[in-house]
Write a protein that holds these residues in place. Structure first.
Motif, PDB file in Angstrom:
ATOM      1  N   PRO A  30       0.832  -1.210   0.000  1.00 18.67           N
ATOM      2  CA  PRO A  30       0.000   0.000   0.000  1.00 18.67           C
ATOM      3  C   PRO A  30       0.861   1.252   0.000  1.00 18.67           C
ATOM      4  O   PRO A  30       1.911   1.307   0.627  1.00 18.67           O
ATOM      5  CB  PRO A  30      -0.811  -0.133   1.295  1.00 18.67           C
ATOM      6  N   GLN A  31       0.396   2.249  -0.732  1.00 19.04           N
ATOM      7  CA  GLN A  31       1.116   3.511  -0.814  1.00 19.04           C
ATOM      8  C   GLN A  31       0.113   4.652  -0.859  1.00 19.04           C
ATOM      9  O   GLN A  31      -0.916   4.555  -1.508  1.00 19.04           O
ATOM     10  CB  GLN A  31       1.978   3.566  -2.089  1.00 19.04           C
ATOM     11  N   ARG A  32       0.452   5.703  -0.175  1.00  9.31           N
ATOM     12  CA  ARG A  32      -0.326   6.933  -0.335  1.00  9.31           C
ATOM     13  C   ARG A  32       0.654   8.090  -0.539  1.00  9.31           C
ATOM     14  O   ARG A  32       1.842   7.970  -0.209  1.00  9.31           O
ATOM     15  CB  ARG A  32      -1.221   7.180   0.872  1.00  9.31           C
ATOM     16  N   ALA A 261      12.620  11.445   6.668  1.00  8.30           N
ATOM     17  CA  ALA A 261      11.467  10.775   6.057  1.00  8.30           C
ATOM     18  C   ALA A 261      11.464   9.312   6.470  1.00  8.30           C
ATOM     19  O   ALA A 261      12.521   8.698   6.642  1.00  8.30           O
ATOM     20  CB  ALA A 261      11.519  10.895   4.533  1.00  8.30           C
ATOM     21  N   GLN A 262      10.254   8.751   6.607  1.00  7.28           N
ATOM     22  CA  GLN A 262      10.125   7.380   7.071  1.00  7.28           C
ATOM     23  C   GLN A 262       9.230   6.562   6.152  1.00  7.28           C
ATOM     24  O   GLN A 262       8.466   7.105   5.345  1.00  7.28           O
ATOM     25  CB  GLN A 262       9.536   7.356   8.484  1.00  7.28           C
ATOM     26  N   VAL A 263       9.332   5.254   6.289  1.00 10.28           N
ATOM     27  CA  VAL A 263       8.318   4.325   5.802  1.00 10.28           C
ATOM     28  C   VAL A 263       7.671   3.731   7.039  1.00 10.28           C
ATOM     29  O   VAL A 263       8.359   3.266   7.945  1.00 10.28           O
ATOM     30  CB  VAL A 263       8.923   3.196   4.937  1.00 10.28           C
ATOM     31  N   VAL A 264       6.353   3.778   7.096  1.00 10.09           N
ATOM     32  CA  VAL A 264       5.594   3.218   8.208  1.00 10.09           C
ATOM     33  C   VAL A 264       4.599   2.228   7.624  1.00 10.09           C
ATOM     34  O   VAL A 264       3.846   2.576   6.709  1.00 10.09           O
ATOM     35  CB  VAL A 264       4.867   4.312   9.005  1.00 10.09           C
ATOM     36  N   PRO A 265       4.595   0.974   8.078  1.00 15.54           N
ATOM     37  CA  PRO A 265       3.678  -0.021   7.521  1.00 15.54           C
ATOM     38  C   PRO A 265       2.245   0.492   7.474  1.00 15.54           C
ATOM     39  O   PRO A 265       1.753   1.092   8.428  1.00 15.54           O
ATOM     40  CB  PRO A 265       3.815  -1.204   8.493  1.00 15.54           C
ATOM     41  N   GLY A 266       1.625   0.274   6.320  1.00 16.35           N
ATOM     42  CA  GLY A 266       0.253   0.728   6.131  1.00 16.35           C
ATOM     43  C   GLY A 266       0.093   1.745   5.026  1.00 16.35           C
ATOM     44  O   GLY A 266      -1.019   2.140   4.708  1.00 16.35           O
ATOM     45  N   GLY A 267       1.206   2.194   4.406  1.00 18.12           N
ATOM     46  CA  GLY A 267       1.074   3.060   3.244  1.00 18.12           C
ATOM     47  C   GLY A 267       1.789   4.384   3.319  1.00 18.12           C
ATOM     48  O   GLY A 267       1.871   5.108   2.327  1.00 18.12           O
ATOM     49  N   MET A 268       2.341   4.775   4.490  1.00 18.69           N
ATOM     50  CA  MET A 268       3.096   6.016   4.577  1.00 18.69           C
ATOM     51  C   MET A 268       4.526   5.737   4.109  1.00 18.69           C
ATOM     52  O   MET A 268       5.319   5.120   4.812  1.00 18.69           O
ATOM     53  CB  MET A 268       3.092   6.548   6.007  1.00 18.69           C
ATOM     54  N   VAL A 269       4.836   6.152   2.894  1.00 10.61           N
ATOM     55  CA  VAL A 269       6.105   5.777   2.257  1.00 10.61           C
ATOM     56  C   VAL A 269       6.887   7.033   1.848  1.00 10.61           C
ATOM     57  O   VAL A 269       7.420   7.116   0.742  1.00 10.61           O
ATOM     58  CB  VAL A 269       5.850   4.853   1.035  1.00 10.61           C
ATOM     59  N   ALA A 373      11.575  -3.117   1.948  1.00 13.00           N
ATOM     60  CA  ALA A 373      11.980  -1.852   2.568  1.00 13.00           C
ATOM     61  C   ALA A 373      11.176  -0.684   2.018  1.00 13.00           C
ATOM     62  O   ALA A 373      10.742   0.196   2.775  1.00 13.00           O
ATOM     63  CB  ALA A 373      13.468  -1.615   2.351  1.00 13.00           C
ATOM     64  N   LEU A 374      10.971  -0.649   0.721  1.00 12.21           N
ATOM     65  CA  LEU A 374      10.309   0.489   0.098  1.00 12.21           C
ATOM     66  C   LEU A 374       8.850   0.615   0.504  1.00 12.21           C
ATOM     67  O   LEU A 374       8.318   1.727   0.598  1.00 12.21           O
ATOM     68  CB  LEU A 374      10.417   0.403  -1.425  1.00 12.21           C
ATOM     69  N   TYR A 375       8.188  -0.511   0.751  1.00 13.29           N
ATOM     70  CA  TYR A 375       6.731  -0.457   0.905  1.00 13.29           C
ATOM     71  C   TYR A 375       6.167  -1.204   2.114  1.00 13.29           C
ATOM     72  O   TYR A 375       4.994  -1.038   2.426  1.00 13.29           O
ATOM     73  CB  TYR A 375       6.066  -1.005  -0.364  1.00 13.29           C
ATOM     74  N   ARG A 376       6.976  -2.033   2.809  1.00 10.01           N
ATOM     75  CA  ARG A 376       6.379  -2.885   3.838  1.00 10.01           C
ATOM     76  C   ARG A 376       6.939  -2.657   5.236  1.00 10.01           C
ATOM     77  O   ARG A 376       6.182  -2.654   6.206  1.00 10.01           O
ATOM     78  CB  ARG A 376       6.564  -4.359   3.447  1.00 10.01           C
ATOM     79  N   ASN A 377       8.232  -2.502   5.366  1.00 12.63           N
ATOM     80  CA  ASN A 377       8.851  -2.411   6.683  1.00 12.63           C
ATOM     81  C   ASN A 377       8.887  -0.970   7.186  1.00 12.63           C
ATOM     82  O   ASN A 377       8.643  -0.022   6.432  1.00 12.63           O
ATOM     83  CB  ASN A 377      10.276  -2.960   6.645  1.00 12.63           C
ATOM     84  N   ALA A 378       9.227  -0.781   8.456  1.00 15.19           N
ATOM     85  CA  ALA A 378       9.476   0.552   9.001  1.00 15.19           C
ATOM     86  C   ALA A 378      10.922   0.937   8.677  1.00 15.19           C
ATOM     87  O   ALA A 378      11.855   0.184   8.975  1.00 15.19           O
ATOM     88  CB  ALA A 378       9.244   0.579  10.506  1.00 15.19           C
ATOM     89  N   GLU A 379      11.107   2.097   8.061  1.00 14.74           N
ATOM     90  CA  GLU A 379      12.419   2.556   7.619  1.00 14.74           C
ATOM     91  C   GLU A 379      12.568   4.044   7.899  1.00 14.74           C
ATOM     92  O   GLU A 379      11.596   4.751   8.140  1.00 14.74           O
ATOM     93  CB  GLU A 379      12.608   2.301   6.114  1.00 14.74           C
ATOM     94  N   LEU A 380      13.816   4.514   7.811  1.00 15.09           N
ATOM     95  CA  LEU A 380      14.108   5.925   8.084  1.00 15.09           C
ATOM     96  C   LEU A 380      15.274   6.379   7.221  1.00 15.09           C
ATOM     97  O   LEU A 380      16.277   5.663   7.097  1.00 15.09           O
ATOM     98  CB  LEU A 380      14.443   6.103   9.568  1.00 15.09           C
ATOM     99  N   VAL A 381      15.150   7.564   6.633  1.00 12.69           N
ATOM    100  CA  VAL A 381      16.260   8.174   5.894  1.00 12.69           C
ATOM    101  C   VAL A 381      16.329   9.662   6.210  1.00 12.69           C
ATOM    102  O   VAL A 381      15.338  10.270   6.624  1.00 12.69           O
ATOM    103  CB  VAL A 381      16.133   7.990   4.359  1.00 12.69           C
ATOM    104  N   LEU A 382      17.497  10.223   5.992  1.00  6.48           N
ATOM    105  CA  LEU A 382      17.681  11.663   5.990  1.00  6.48           C
ATOM    106  C   LEU A 382      18.122  12.073   4.600  1.00  6.48           C
ATOM    107  O   LEU A 382      18.965  11.400   3.978  1.00  6.48           O
ATOM    108  CB  LEU A 382      18.724  12.094   7.022  1.00  6.48           C
ATOM    109  N   ILE A 383      17.559  13.170   4.104  1.00  8.49           N
ATOM    110  CA  ILE A 383      17.899  13.704   2.785  1.00  8.49           C
ATOM    111  C   ILE A 383      18.446  15.108   2.989  1.00  8.49           C
ATOM    112  O   ILE A 383      17.768  15.959   3.588  1.00  8.49           O
ATOM    113  CB  ILE A 383      16.670  13.753   1.851  1.00  8.49           C
ATOM    114  N   ALA A 384      19.671  15.352   2.536  1.00  5.76           N
ATOM    115  CA  ALA A 384      20.311  16.652   2.740  1.00  5.76           C
ATOM    116  C   ALA A 384      20.631  17.293   1.401  1.00  5.76           C
ATOM    117  O   ALA A 384      21.169  16.637   0.493  1.00  5.76           O
ATOM    118  CB  ALA A 384      21.587  16.497   3.559  1.00  5.76           C
ATOM    119  N   LYS A 385      20.314  18.573   1.288  1.00  2.64           N
ATOM    120  CA  LYS A 385      20.673  19.351   0.100  1.00  2.64           C
ATOM    121  C   LYS A 385      21.942  20.126   0.415  1.00  2.64           C
ATOM    122  O   LYS A 385      21.898  21.201   1.022  1.00  2.64           O
ATOM    123  CB  LYS A 385      19.533  20.304  -0.270  1.00  2.64           C
ATOM    124  N   SER A 386      23.070  19.557   0.015  1.00  3.45           N
ATOM    125  CA  SER A 386      24.339  20.160   0.394  1.00  3.45           C
ATOM    126  C   SER A 386      25.455  19.620  -0.482  1.00  3.45           C
ATOM    127  O   SER A 386      25.734  18.422  -0.463  1.00  3.45           O
ATOM    128  CB  SER A 386      24.641  19.855   1.871  1.00  3.45           C
TER     129      SER A 386
END
Length: 430
Positions: A30-32, A261-269, A373-386
């Protein structure tokens, strides 16, 4: 109609219903729309209030004062341990893999000393990755007895919520079957955050697994603190008695634009959509280090980047710890090479880092480029513009690794090609 025929049809119907249920609960993706951050996304100033609500929030763009990547456990473990040793108020650890080896036991012993000195310690570990009810039970039980508040993320929908080991209750969590919490995050005194791909496991220290952990300071750390506390509360952890001291105003909020930014099971990607957008935005260079590059959508975007003239380099293991994932990517080597993508295989270790540099934007954290990782598990990233941060990752990770890596070659021989073809068809499940 005979009874045996009727029973057979009922059996088939039950099997079909079971397969549909299994697909929807375990294999669905699931993705939203989760990226870019919405207008009501949580700012650093609102992080404390968001943490008290317990739900996994979406975060607004913030700022970092420093972003320091450290490659290999022999470099990052001493620095992580030094930050924990210097903690004066709180240490929070969210960890997929924390095992009872030398590294894990050293951290547990250090935390027991910090607890004795009055430092608050909160921990969230994943049941699958850390085995708190199995081989690592004694380690975590002793840590809890010393005063640490520990909760466990479970891949089963019927799990134990609350403080490990003896203040837990059974709880039903619909939709979490098979989903693990793959995040790795340290927050020290509300002022320092560490994230990356490495667990508290010996194979990250001895070089068997090649990874990066990144030390971050600045305003974004308050959001990292909120991410931890929200996850901790969601697993039944008690609210802190004084949350304000966990969210200190940073001495230097920094100026580098950064988003958590995170991935949280249930569609928050949000993390997945952010990294895919980062790949799409590349115009000159795209460097990717990732252990499990199997998602067809991600590979399609990498191919598109190369075809529009971006210099694309992909760093993977010569021999993956996931043979099926390695075979699936190897099936695409010819197509990638034809598009101009350089695939480099690093020998003698498992490339476990998860880093993307696209022009002057760098992302790092726990996100593999596979369906889990992209769509099912709980994940975390940081994105830096630098540009400075991007060049630091190039200097410390990509350039040294590519200098000792080998250009990848497609599988040779009928049997090997067939194995890679089959693995490629199964990437949805890998």
């Amino acid at each position: 109609m005979s009874r045996s025929t009727t029973r057979g049809r009922w059996a088939l119907a039950l099997l079909g219903a079971s397969l549909v249920w299994f697909y929807r609960r375990v294999l669905s993706t699931p993705q939203r729309a989760s990226w870019p951050p919405p207008a009501d996304a949580i700012t650093p100033a609102g992080a404390e209030a968001a943490a008290s609500r317990g739900a996994s929030p979406q975060f607004a763009w913030a700022t970092a004062a420093t972003i320091e990547p450290w490659v290999e456990g022999e470099s990052f473990f001493p620095r992580i341990f030094a930050d924990v040793e210097a903690a004066g108020s709180s240490v929070h650890i969210l960890m997929f893999g924390w095992r009872e080896g030398a590294v894990g036991m050293r951290m547990a012993e250090l935390l027991r000393r910090k607890l004795a000195a009055g430092v608050e310690v909160r921990v969230l570990v994943d049941r699958l990755g850390s085995r708190p009810y199995g081989a690592a039970r004694a380690m975590f039980t002793e840590l809890a007895a010393a005063g640490a508040e520990i909760v466990v993320s479970d891949f089963s929908p019927l799990d134990r919520s609350g403080l490990f080991p003896d203040r837990q209750r059974w709880a039903w969590r619909d939709g979490e079957l098979g989903r693990v919490d793959h995040r790795k995050l340290y927050v020290v005194d509300g002022a320092i955050a560490w994230t990356g791909g490495a667990g508290l496991e010996d194979h990250f220290e001895d070089g068997s697994f090649h990874d990066v952990m990144v030390r971050v300071t600045g305003d974004v750390v308050r959001q990292a603190q909120a991410a931890f506390l929200a996850a901790f509360r969601n697993r039944g952890g008690p609210p802190p008695a004084n949350s304000a001291r966990l969210f200190p105003e940073p001495g230097d909020p920094g100026t580098t634009p950064v988003a958590l930014a995170q991935v949280v099971p249930g569609g928050m990607v949000a993390a997945s959509q952010a990294i895919l957008e980062q790949i799409d935005s590349a115009r000159e260079r795209l460097d990717i280090a990732n252990p499990y590059l199997t998602d067809k959508g991600a590979i399609g975007r990498i191919l598109a980047a190369a075809r529009r003239g971006v210099k694309v380099r992909v760093l993977v293991s010569e021999r993956s710890n996931n043979a099926q994932a390695g075979a699936a990517l190897r099936h695409r080597y010819g197509e990638l090479a034809d598009a101009g993508v350089e695939v480099w295989e690093l020998p003698g270790t498992v490339v476990h880092a998860k880093v993307v540099v696209a022009d002057d934007v760098v992302s790092f954290g726990t996100l593999n480029l596979d369906a889990w990782a992209l769509y099912r598990n709980a994940e975390l990233v940081l994105i830096a513009k630098s540009r400075e941060a991007a060049e630091l990752f190039e200097e410390r990770l990509f350039e040294p690794d590519l200098a000792r890596a080998r250009r990848a070659e497609p599988a040779a021989g009928t049997r090997a090609r067939l194995q890679c073809w089959v693995a490629d068809k199964l990437t949805f499940f890998l």
